[in-house]
Motif scaffolding. Sequence first.
Motif, PDB file in Angstrom:
ATOM      1  N   CYS A 111       0.873  -1.174   0.000  1.00 47.84           N
ATOM      2  CA  CYS A 111       0.000   0.000   0.000  1.00 47.84           C
ATOM      3  C   CYS A 111       0.909   1.222   0.000  1.00 47.84           C
ATOM      4  O   CYS A 111       1.587   1.489   0.993  1.00 47.84           O
ATOM      5  CB  CYS A 111      -0.902  -0.019   1.215  1.00 47.84           C
ATOM      6  N   VAL A 112       0.917   1.931  -1.120  1.00 43.19           N
ATOM      7  CA  VAL A 112       1.753   3.119  -1.237  1.00 43.19           C
ATOM      8  C   VAL A 112       0.931   4.349  -0.891  1.00 43.19           C
ATOM      9  O   VAL A 112      -0.148   4.564  -1.452  1.00 43.19           O
ATOM     10  CB  VAL A 112       2.339   3.245  -2.650  1.00 43.19           C
ATOM     11  N   ALA A 113       1.437   5.135   0.048  1.00 41.62           N
ATOM     12  CA  ALA A 113       0.741   6.326   0.517  1.00 41.62           C
ATOM     13  C   ALA A 113       1.346   7.588  -0.082  1.00 41.62           C
ATOM     14  O   ALA A 113       2.555   7.663  -0.294  1.00 41.62           O
ATOM     15  CB  ALA A 113       0.816   6.390   2.038  1.00 41.62           C
ATOM     16  N   SER A 114       0.492   8.573  -0.324  1.00 42.72           N
ATOM     17  CA  SER A 114       0.958   9.860  -0.806  1.00 42.72           C
ATOM     18  C   SER A 114       0.017  10.954  -0.324  1.00 42.72           C
ATOM     19  O   SER A 114      -1.136  10.688   0.034  1.00 42.72           O
ATOM     20  CB  SER A 114       1.052   9.871  -2.339  1.00 42.72           C
ATOM     21  N   GLY A 115       0.531  12.182  -0.297  1.00 42.79           N
ATOM     22  CA  GLY A 115      -0.304  13.317   0.067  1.00 42.79           C
ATOM     23  C   GLY A 115      -0.410  13.594   1.553  1.00 42.79           C
ATOM     24  O   GLY A 115      -1.146  14.494   1.966  1.00 42.79           O
ATOM     25  N   PHE A 116       0.296  12.824   2.363  1.00 41.17           N
ATOM     26  CA  PHE A 116       0.318  13.066   3.800  1.00 41.17           C
ATOM     27  C   PHE A 116       1.605  12.470   4.363  1.00 41.17           C
ATOM     28  O   PHE A 116       2.294  11.702   3.689  1.00 41.17           O
ATOM     29  CB  PHE A 116      -0.914  12.477   4.496  1.00 41.17           C
ATOM     30  N   THR A 117       1.917  12.804   5.615  1.00 33.82           N
ATOM     31  CA  THR A 117       3.154  12.339   6.242  1.00 33.82           C
ATOM     32  C   THR A 117       2.935  10.945   6.796  1.00 33.82           C
ATOM     33  O   THR A 117       2.530  10.754   7.941  1.00 33.82           O
ATOM     34  CB  THR A 117       3.603  13.307   7.347  1.00 33.82           C
ATOM     35  N   PHE A 118       3.205   9.955   5.964  1.00 32.01           N
ATOM     36  CA  PHE A 118       2.914   8.549   6.264  1.00 32.01           C
ATOM     37  C   PHE A 118       3.491   8.105   7.605  1.00 32.01           C
ATOM     38  O   PHE A 118       2.830   7.396   8.364  1.00 32.01           O
ATOM     39  CB  PHE A 118       3.482   7.696   5.126  1.00 32.01           C
ATOM     40  N   SER A 119       4.699   8.538   7.912  1.00 33.90           N
ATOM     41  CA  SER A 119       5.419   8.004   9.072  1.00 33.90           C
ATOM     42  C   SER A 119       4.762   8.324  10.406  1.00 33.90           C
ATOM     43  O   SER A 119       5.015   7.636  11.398  1.00 33.90           O
ATOM     44  CB  SER A 119       6.858   8.513   9.062  1.00 33.90           C
ATOM     45  N   VAL A 120       3.924   9.349  10.470  1.00 32.85           N
ATOM     46  CA  VAL A 120       3.371   9.749  11.762  1.00 32.85           C
ATOM     47  C   VAL A 120       2.056   9.058  12.090  1.00 32.85           C
ATOM     48  O   VAL A 120       1.506   9.254  13.173  1.00 32.85           O
ATOM     49  CB  VAL A 120       3.189  11.278  11.839  1.00 32.85           C
ATOM     50  N   TYR A 121       1.551   8.260  11.170  1.00 32.89           N
ATOM     51  CA  TYR A 121       0.230   7.666  11.353  1.00 32.89           C
ATOM     52  C   TYR A 121       0.288   6.167  11.613  1.00 32.89           C
ATOM     53  O   TYR A 121       1.050   5.428  10.970  1.00 32.89           O
ATOM     54  CB  TYR A 121      -0.638   7.910  10.124  1.00 32.89           C
ATOM     55  N   ASN A 122      -0.563   5.721  12.553  1.00 26.96           N
ATOM     56  CA  ASN A 122      -0.852   4.304  12.673  1.00 26.96           C
ATOM     57  C   ASN A 122      -1.565   3.856  11.393  1.00 26.96           C
ATOM     58  O   ASN A 122      -2.278   4.630  10.761  1.00 26.96           O
ATOM     59  CB  ASN A 122      -1.758   4.028  13.867  1.00 26.96           C
ATOM     60  N   MET A 123      -1.391   2.573  11.060  1.00 22.65           N
ATOM     61  CA  MET A 123      -1.991   2.055   9.836  1.00 22.65           C
ATOM     62  C   MET A 123      -2.677   0.718  10.104  1.00 22.65           C
ATOM     63  O   MET A 123      -2.298  -0.013  11.031  1.00 22.65           O
ATOM     64  CB  MET A 123      -0.920   1.840   8.754  1.00 22.65           C
TER      65      MET A 123
END
Length: 118
Positions: free
Chosen positions: A22-34
């Motif tokens: 799952c590739v994320a874009s448009g937000f700071t991926f590292s700061v979020y639980n997933m």
Amino acid sequence: QRQLVESGGGSVQPGGSLRLSCVASGFTFSVYNMKWYRQAPGKERELVAFIDNTGGNTGSSTDYADSVKGRFTISRDNAKNTLYLQLNNLKPEDTAVYYCNVPTLNEWGQGTLVTVSS
């Protein structure tokens, strides 16, 4: 614009393996639980796995649905803005569309289909 794009689904025989991304874009991926969810035909969407945002040398905290414990592994690569789900020893009841999710943003991907059949 926030976006999550899943890939890696496919058709496998029972006992087989797949790796979902799952590739994320448009937000700071590292700061979020997933989270990873799945939805089987005719059933409600269910939570499969969780990973927190701590990362680091000691690794992230993870949790799994009882039905997948010991078979699935969730991980993340913050440098690549990518969430993974390793699916091992797949069973026919794992057949579903798998979605990645950012719970605090209520953001969802389009899903990737996993079919387990002999």
